[in-house]
Design a protein around this motif. Structure first.
Motif, PDB file in Angstrom:
ATOM      1  N   THR A  34      -0.436  -1.297  -4.376  1.00  0.00           N
ATOM      2  CA  THR A  34       0.937  -1.415  -3.883  1.00  0.00           C
ATOM      3  C   THR A  34       0.949  -1.653  -2.376  1.00  0.00           C
ATOM      4  O   THR A  34       0.237  -0.974  -1.640  1.00  0.00           O
ATOM      5  CB  THR A  34       1.711  -0.111  -4.177  1.00  0.00           C
ATOM      6  OG1 THR A  34       1.636   0.168  -5.560  1.00  0.00           O
ATOM      7  CG2 THR A  34       3.160  -0.218  -3.754  1.00  0.00           C
ATOM      8  N   PRO A  36       2.275  -0.819   1.050  1.00  0.00           N
ATOM      9  CA  PRO A  36       2.875   0.454   1.466  1.00  0.00           C
ATOM     10  C   PRO A  36       4.285   0.287   2.017  1.00  0.00           C
ATOM     11  O   PRO A  36       4.751  -0.827   2.262  1.00  0.00           O
ATOM     12  CB  PRO A  36       1.923   0.949   2.550  1.00  0.00           C
ATOM     13  CG  PRO A  36       1.247  -0.269   3.056  1.00  0.00           C
ATOM     14  CD  PRO A  36       1.188  -1.243   1.916  1.00  0.00           C
ATOM     15  N   MET A  37       4.934   1.438   2.207  1.00  0.00           N
ATOM     16  CA  MET A  37       6.257   1.432   2.828  1.00  0.00           C
ATOM     17  C   MET A  37       6.197   0.655   4.139  1.00  0.00           C
ATOM     18  O   MET A  37       5.171   0.636   4.807  1.00  0.00           O
ATOM     19  CB  MET A  37       6.729   2.869   3.106  1.00  0.00           C
ATOM     20  CG  MET A  37       7.061   3.661   1.870  1.00  0.00           C
ATOM     21  SD  MET A  37       7.525   5.367   2.256  1.00  0.00           S
ATOM     22  CE  MET A  37       8.935   5.099   3.318  1.00  0.00           C
ATOM     23  N   CYS A  52       0.131  -7.855   2.734  1.00  0.00           N
ATOM     24  CA  CYS A  52       1.292  -6.983   2.957  1.00  0.00           C
ATOM     25  C   CYS A  52       1.687  -7.118   4.427  1.00  0.00           C
ATOM     26  O   CYS A  52       0.977  -6.660   5.315  1.00  0.00           O
ATOM     27  CB  CYS A  52       0.951  -5.543   2.620  1.00  0.00           C
ATOM     28  SG  CYS A  52       0.374  -5.308   0.926  1.00  0.00           S
ATOM     29  N   SER A  63       7.982   0.962  -0.694  1.00  0.00           N
ATOM     30  CA  SER A  63       6.698   0.392  -1.096  1.00  0.00           C
ATOM     31  C   SER A  63       6.942  -0.660  -2.171  1.00  0.00           C
ATOM     32  O   SER A  63       7.958  -0.644  -2.861  1.00  0.00           O
ATOM     33  CB  SER A  63       5.754   1.479  -1.597  1.00  0.00           C
ATOM     34  OG  SER A  63       6.313   2.147  -2.705  1.00  0.00           O
TER      35      SER A  63
END
Length: 101
Positions: A34, A36-37, A52, A63
């Motif tokens: 995933t 991340p935030m 990302c 996220s």
């Protein structure tokens, strides 16, 4: 006389379909990771963590975000870019501005 022979090198390639790694994630060694935030990934089939991308300054996201438009201005900041599908332009709220906290 000593004769040395070298075994041929074996190379294994794993080919992953781009559809196997969804937006909001990046994939490595068969794992789906995933984003991340405070980051987002708008592309499928990404296989490095740098896929990302960081949200713009003074904005945050959940996220697994898939678009920069999911980066929302932090508290006490106002998005001066009124087109919600574009990159937020978060500016500090000042006296007289209509900021939703």
């Amino acid at each position: 006389a000593v004769v040395t022979t070298m075994a041929p090198e074996v190379v294994t390639l794993w080919i992953m379909s781009t559809a196997q790694c969804p937006k909001g994630y990046w994939c490595s060694a068969g794992l789906t990771i995933t984003c991340p935030m405070n980051t987002y990934n708008p592309l499928e089939g990404q296989h490095v963590g740098s896929a990302c991308q960081a949200c713009p300054e003074h904005s945050t996201s959940a996220s697994a975000s898939t678009s920069v438009s999911q980066c929302l201005c932090d508290r006490s900041f106002l998005n001066e870019n009124m087109n919600t599908s574009d990159t937020p332009d978060c500016k500090p709220c000042t006296v007289g501005m209509n900021c939703n906290f």
